[in-house]
Each structure stands twice: as structure tokens, then as C-alpha cells.
Design a protein around this motif. Structure first.
Motif, PDB file in Angstrom:
ATOM      1  N   GLU A 218     -19.575  -1.966   1.612  1.00  0.00           N
ATOM      2  CA  GLU A 218     -18.636  -1.176   0.823  1.00  0.00           C
ATOM      3  C   GLU A 218     -17.636  -2.168   0.240  1.00  0.00           C
ATOM      4  O   GLU A 218     -16.946  -2.878   0.961  1.00  0.00           O
ATOM      5  CB  GLU A 218     -17.930  -0.158   1.727  1.00  0.00           C
ATOM      6  N   TYR A 222      -9.137   0.722   0.883  1.00  0.00           N
ATOM      7  CA  TYR A 222      -8.348   1.606   0.030  1.00  0.00           C
ATOM      8  C   TYR A 222      -6.930   1.769   0.548  1.00  0.00           C
ATOM      9  O   TYR A 222      -6.709   1.966   1.748  1.00  0.00           O
ATOM     10  CB  TYR A 222      -9.010   2.985  -0.051  1.00  0.00           C
ATOM     11  N   GLN A 245      -7.632   2.863   4.374  1.00  0.00           N
ATOM     12  CA  GLN A 245      -8.969   3.368   4.672  1.00  0.00           C
ATOM     13  C   GLN A 245      -9.996   2.250   4.542  1.00  0.00           C
ATOM     14  O   GLN A 245      -9.908   1.421   3.631  1.00  0.00           O
ATOM     15  CB  GLN A 245      -9.339   4.511   3.727  1.00  0.00           C
ATOM     16  N   TRP A 246     -10.961   2.251   5.468  1.00  0.00           N
ATOM     17  CA  TRP A 246     -12.082   1.325   5.383  1.00  0.00           C
ATOM     18  C   TRP A 246     -13.312   2.005   5.977  1.00  0.00           C
ATOM     19  O   TRP A 246     -13.206   2.937   6.763  1.00  0.00           O
ATOM     20  CB  TRP A 246     -11.772   0.013   6.115  1.00  0.00           C
ATOM     21  N   GLN A 247     -14.464   1.518   5.598  1.00  0.00           N
ATOM     22  CA  GLN A 247     -15.709   2.148   6.025  1.00  0.00           C
ATOM     23  C   GLN A 247     -16.133   1.596   7.376  1.00  0.00           C
ATOM     24  O   GLN A 247     -16.170   0.379   7.586  1.00  0.00           O
ATOM     25  CB  GLN A 247     -16.806   1.913   4.999  1.00  0.00           C
ATOM     26  N   TRP A 252     -15.838   7.005   7.517  1.00  0.00           N
ATOM     27  CA  TRP A 252     -14.585   6.442   7.043  1.00  0.00           C
ATOM     28  C   TRP A 252     -13.495   6.515   8.094  1.00  0.00           C
ATOM     29  O   TRP A 252     -13.383   7.488   8.829  1.00  0.00           O
ATOM     30  CB  TRP A 252     -14.133   7.176   5.785  1.00  0.00           C
ATOM     31  N   SER A 254      -9.326   6.354   8.480  1.00  0.00           N
ATOM     32  CA  SER A 254      -8.113   6.536   7.699  1.00  0.00           C
ATOM     33  C   SER A 254      -6.933   6.565   8.651  1.00  0.00           C
ATOM     34  O   SER A 254      -6.918   7.333   9.609  1.00  0.00           O
ATOM     35  CB  SER A 254      -8.178   7.850   6.903  1.00  0.00           C
ATOM     36  N   ASP A 476     -13.265  11.626  -3.789  1.00  0.00           N
ATOM     37  CA  ASP A 476     -14.341  11.516  -2.796  1.00  0.00           C
ATOM     38  C   ASP A 476     -14.040  12.455  -1.624  1.00  0.00           C
ATOM     39  O   ASP A 476     -13.099  12.218  -0.868  1.00  0.00           O
ATOM     40  CB  ASP A 476     -14.425  10.064  -2.323  1.00  0.00           C
ATOM     41  N   ASP A 478     -15.562  12.768   1.139  1.00  0.00           N
ATOM     42  CA  ASP A 478     -15.806  12.139   2.436  1.00  0.00           C
ATOM     43  C   ASP A 478     -14.678  11.208   2.844  1.00  0.00           C
ATOM     44  O   ASP A 478     -14.674  10.686   3.959  1.00  0.00           O
ATOM     45  CB  ASP A 478     -17.119  11.344   2.399  1.00  0.00           C
ATOM     46  N   ARG A 479     -13.736  10.978   1.960  1.00  0.00           N
ATOM     47  CA  ARG A 479     -12.678   9.996   2.221  1.00  0.00           C
ATOM     48  C   ARG A 479     -11.316  10.589   1.867  1.00  0.00           C
ATOM     49  O   ARG A 479     -10.562  10.049   1.078  1.00  0.00           O
ATOM     50  CB  ARG A 479     -12.966   8.720   1.426  1.00  0.00           C
ATOM     51  N   THR A 480     -11.029  11.737   2.460  1.00  0.00           N
ATOM     52  CA  THR A 480      -9.711  12.333   2.269  1.00  0.00           C
ATOM     53  C   THR A 480      -8.697  11.605   3.148  1.00  0.00           C
ATOM     54  O   THR A 480      -9.074  10.998   4.157  1.00  0.00           O
ATOM     55  CB  THR A 480      -9.743  13.823   2.622  1.00  0.00           C
ATOM     56  N   LEU A 483      -8.056  12.393   7.691  1.00  0.00           N
ATOM     57  CA  LEU A 483      -9.351  12.506   8.362  1.00  0.00           C
ATOM     58  C   LEU A 483      -9.208  12.822   9.838  1.00  0.00           C
ATOM     59  O   LEU A 483     -10.169  13.218  10.482  1.00  0.00           O
ATOM     60  CB  LEU A 483     -10.128  11.190   8.216  1.00  0.00           C
TER      61      LEU A 483
END
Length: 494
Positions: A218, A222, A245-247, A252, A254, A476, A478-480, A483
Motif C-alpha cells: 500500500e 494517511y 492510518q496505515w494498512q 486498516w 486508525s 473509502d 474500508d478506511r473511515t 475504526l
């Protein structure tokens, strides 16, 4: 520099020699007063082991290494107390972990792997570390600047119940980032270790997965800044929260890193500037690119956020804006607060991610009183509609723009695009169509950033370029930001 024995023949003697060289090169050891203070502090911390005094810096260094070789953590703490920014501290950390790894590594690791990996400092080092550790932490220690540093740091870390130890997995991933000679050293080394540990099948399986393409990182971490209006009657202030945020392996991560209340509209730009400044300091050792996202209520979506200040002008520098350094997008707070809209949102996002080449761009062209109903019906009829180009910006002078945005959000569209200052004409439509055609929609924030850089290159005539006023809402599901439950969001570092 003193010549030391080969590390393969006797790694401890080699490490001792490097330690003596490093210490004797420190300014701290060459000043009598500071040398005496250092020795005194070491005696306090190592009460069971005396440290003798020597006037000669190298002899003093040899004495310190004699006493501290098996307790380098204490030595490093004491040295950092005197010189917290000393350049020698990074190599000392590496030597400390080498001492810990002496019994765990083979002679070939020292003679073949060490010189090969010490020369490699790939840009992907942070991502390789994340994958090797199952994303348990976001970045390796700041002293890890080479592949060897990361390998040594991972050596001895707990292996999973099933699968490869972290240092072996790191080498599997690294194999595709290095030259052929180093890749061969890595393969032969891992093959020997896998045979000893009865992990040959696991090694083959992991190499096959990586070879098949399971190594794409990724590319971004963020910074997500959420601006929420105060709902008290008559209030005109906002609460600004910011997240990192990072994967990770399980999705994800957060973490909320701060929250400011009672922020006036006029102070939003300076507040974001401070948050970005703090992020840059704390993420200074991260190798991944950073993207900035602002989660905004609909009435703020047309703010010129990409051109908000990142750094003020100074005596020798011009002001820098966010668009210069980051992909900048906006996101919808209104949709975040409407969970009944999330299923449609998620379905369209999944379709966009799975088949970006089949994603469709809808151009809004109002034509009558029932237009918004017709617009929503057309969008709802085809799940391939992922992106709406607004007819004009959502501004108080154009309430239809707000209605178009909200209609697209309710229909589940994850992407909305518009020009901040003028209606969407044919020229702008064609530019957006080019940015989103043939699967390019999947990287729209990156294309938008390039358009903004192109505009910046035209200063002081940037207004002539559409990139100057391009706005991208990129959402996105999936990336609120939120989390995790509230109790798990406060002040935890990425």
C-alpha cells in the motif's frame, strides 16, 4: 581505522573492535571533563562493575567496551543522556542487536549476508519491515537504515506459531528488491535455515506467493483530519480531530492523535497547518508516502483545502501549500454519519476496486425541476457508476451543487469531482474523463496531485490551469477514521 578480524571468524571480536572505534571517535571521550562525567555516570548505572579511568580516549573506550559489552543498552542510554543527537547512536544500536544475535546467526550470515545487506538501503525498507512483522508496528526503529539493520533487529523476535520467523520472511520479501548476487545469497541462506528448522515447505510456499505478486505495498500512509460542526444552536465553531492510518495484515489501522474543540472557521487552515507540521516531525523516519484527507461537512467541501498553507513564507523561502507535497482529497462527514447509506457506498467502492477499467464517470447536466430524482434513478440503475462530475461547485450561491453532492452520496458513489470556481464545461469534462479512463480512476488522487503540481509550475498564473481549482472527493468505506471503539482511539502512536 583499526583492522578487525573477520566477523565470520569471531563476530564478538569484530563487534568489540567496531565499538571501540565508535566510542573513541566521539567528542565526548576526547574532553577530560566530559570523559570523567561519562565514566562517573556509568559507575552509577553499573554498580556491580567498576569502570577504570584512563586519560587516553582509545584506552578509555576499550575499558568501557570491556565492562559494557553485554549491557550495551545501558551504555547507549548513558551516551544519549550526554549527546542525544550523536550520529554514533545509530551504529551503536545496530551493534547492540548484533551482540544479541551472535548465538542465533551462522558464520555465513556474518561473512556473506552482512556485507551484502549492509550495502542495501531500499526505499521500501519500511514496508518490508511491516510485512515481515505482520504489521504489528508501523515502522522500524529510526536507526535501521540498511537491510542488515532490519534483519539483525528482527533476529530473535518471536516467530508465529506456524510459518517463517520474521527475519526469514524479511529476506524472502527483500529478495525481489536487490541485485542478482545478493538475491542468490539470500536464497541460499534461507534454504539452509529452512532445512535446519524443518520449514522448507513454508519457505517454498511463501516464496511462491511473493513471486506470484503478493508483495505490492500500500503506497500511502494517511493523515485524516475530520472537521465536525458544533451542533449547539447558533454555534459557528468546529471540532477538529486527526487520525493516522496505515494498512495492516488484518485491514486498516486508525489511531486518533488529537482533538481540538471550538475552532473558528477562520482558524481551520492554521489548525490543519499545525497538525501537518506535527505529523511530519513524528513520521520523519517513515519511508512511505503520505496522503492528506479532510473529512468535511457538505457546507465546507468547496474550501480551497489543497491550497491551504503547509509552511509559511520565511526570509529565504516562499510559502508552501499542501498540494505541493501530498495528494489531497476531501471526504464526506455527512455520509459517515448516515450508516443507512453505507451498504450502497461499500458495494460501489468494491466494484471500483475490483474492476476500475469498467468504472463509469457520470456528467451532471441539470435539466428541469425533477432532475435530481432522475439523476439518482440513473445512478442507482447501474453499479458501474462510481464517479460524478458536478455541474458546478457546491456553494451558497449554487444550492443545486449541494443537492447534487448529497444525491450522489446517498446513491453510494465513492468519487465526486468538480471545479471550485466555474461550472463544468466541455474542456473540464474531457480532462476528468482522461484522468478516469481505462482504469486510471483507481489512482485519481495521484492524477489530481499531478494536475495541481502542473498548476503550481505556472505561478503566478496558476489560475489558468484547471488543476488549480480541481476538487476530488475520494471516499473509502474500508478506511473511515473511527475504526475502533472510543476507548481504543485516544493518543496511541502509529
Amino acid at each position: 581505522m583499526t583492522q578487525h578480524p573477520s566477523p565470520g571468524a569471531d563476530p564478538r571480536r569484530h563487534i568489540e573492535g567496531e565499538l571501540v572505534d565508535l566510542l573513541s571517535g566521539m567528542h565526548l571521550l576526547h574532553q577530560p571533563d566530559s570523559r570523567r562525567l561519562l565514566v562517573g555516570k556509568l559507575r552509577e548505572r553499573l554498580s556491580d562493575h567498576g569502570v577504570n579511568d584512563y586519560d587516553n580516549p582509545r584506552m578509555q573506550s576499550i575499558e568501557i567496551v570491556r565492562v559494557c559489552l553485554l549491557d550495551l543498552a545501558t551504555l547507549i542510554e548513558v551516551l544519549a543522556f550526554f549527546e542525544p543527537a550523536a550520529a554514533h547512536l545509530g551504529p551503536l544500536h545496530r551493534l547492540r542487536h548484533e551482540i544479541d544475535a551472535v548465538e542465533l546467526l551462522t558464520a555465513e550470515d556474518w561473512t556473506e549476508l552482512r556485507p551484502a545487506l549492509s550495502a542495501h538501503r531500499p526505499d521500501s525498507l519500511g514496508w518490508l519491515y511491516q510485512r515481515a512483522t505482520d504489521h504489528k508496528t508501523a515502522t522500524p526503529p529510526s536507526w535501521c537504515v540498511s537491510a542488515w539493520d532490519v534483519f539483525v533487529y528482527l533476529t530473535g523476535q518471536n516467530a508465529p506459531a506456524h510459518g517463517l520467523p520474521p527475519n526469514m520472511l524479511f529476506l524472502v520479501l527483500l529478495e525481489y528488491e536487490v541485485d542478482r548476487a545478493t538475491a542468490r545469497v539470500i536464497r541460499e541462506r534461507n534454504r539452509r535455515q529452512a532445512s535446519l528448522l524443518d520449514l522448507t515447505e513454508d519457505l517454498d510456499l511463501r516464496r511462491a506467493r511473493v513471486n506470484a505478486g503478493d508483495r505490492t505495498p500500500e503506497p500511502y500512509v494517511y493523515l485524516v483530519i475530520q472537521v465536525e460542526p458544533d451542533l449547539a444552536p447558533g454555534s459557528t465553531v468546529y471540532t477538529v480531530s486527526h487520525y493516522r492510518q496505515w494498512q495492516g495484515a488484518q485491514g486498516w489501522h486508525s489511531r486518533r492523535h488529537g482533538q481540538l474543540t471550538d475552532v473558528a472557521h477562520a482558524d481551520l487552515e492554521s489548525t490543519v497547518e499545525r497538525i501537518v507540521h506535527q505529523m511530519e516531525i513524528e513520521w520523519s523516519d517513515r519511508r512511505a508516502d503520505v496522503a492528506v484527507e479532510l473529512v468535511l461537512p457538505v457546507e465546507l467541501l468547496n474550501e480551497d483545502v489543497a491550497w491551504w498553507r503547509k509552511e509559511p513564507a520565511s526570509a529565504h523561502l516562499e510559502q508552501k501549500v499542501l498540494a505541493m507535497d501530498y495528494p489531497v482529497v476531501v471526504r464526506s462527514l455527512n455520509r459517515l454519519r448516515q450508516p443507512e447509506w453505507h451498504r450502497a457506498w461499500r458495494r460501489r467502492w468494491e466494484h471500483l476496486q475490483a474492476e476500475p477499467a469498467h468504472s463509469r464517470l457520470f456528467r451532471s447536466r441539470p435539466d428541469g425541476a425533477a432532475y435530481l430524482t432522475r439523476l439518482e434513478a440513473e445512478l442507482t440503475a447501474d453499479p458501474r457508476w462510481s464517479t460524478l462530475l458536478l455541474s458546478a461547485a457546491p456553494t451558497p450561491g449554487n444550492p443545486l451543487g449541494f443537492k447534487e453532492v448529497m444525491t450522489a452520496l446517498r446513491a453510494g458513489l465513492p468519487v465526486i469531482v468538480w471545479h471550485r470556481t466555474r461550472p463544468s464545461d466541455t474542456e473540464f469534462w474531457e480532462e476528468i474523463r482522461d484522468m478516469t479512463a481505462d482504469g486510471r480512476i483507481a489512482r485519481l488522487p495521484v492524477h489530481a496531485r499531478q494536475a495541481r503540481l502542473d498548476a503550481l509550475a505556472l505561478e503566478p498564473h496558476a489560475d489558468r490551469h484547471s488543476g488549480r481549482h480541481l476538487v476530488v472527493l475520494w471516499d473509502d468505506p474500508d478506511r473511515t477514521p473511527e475504526l475502533h471503539p472510543p476507548g481504543d482511539r485516544l493518543g496511541r502512536p502509529a
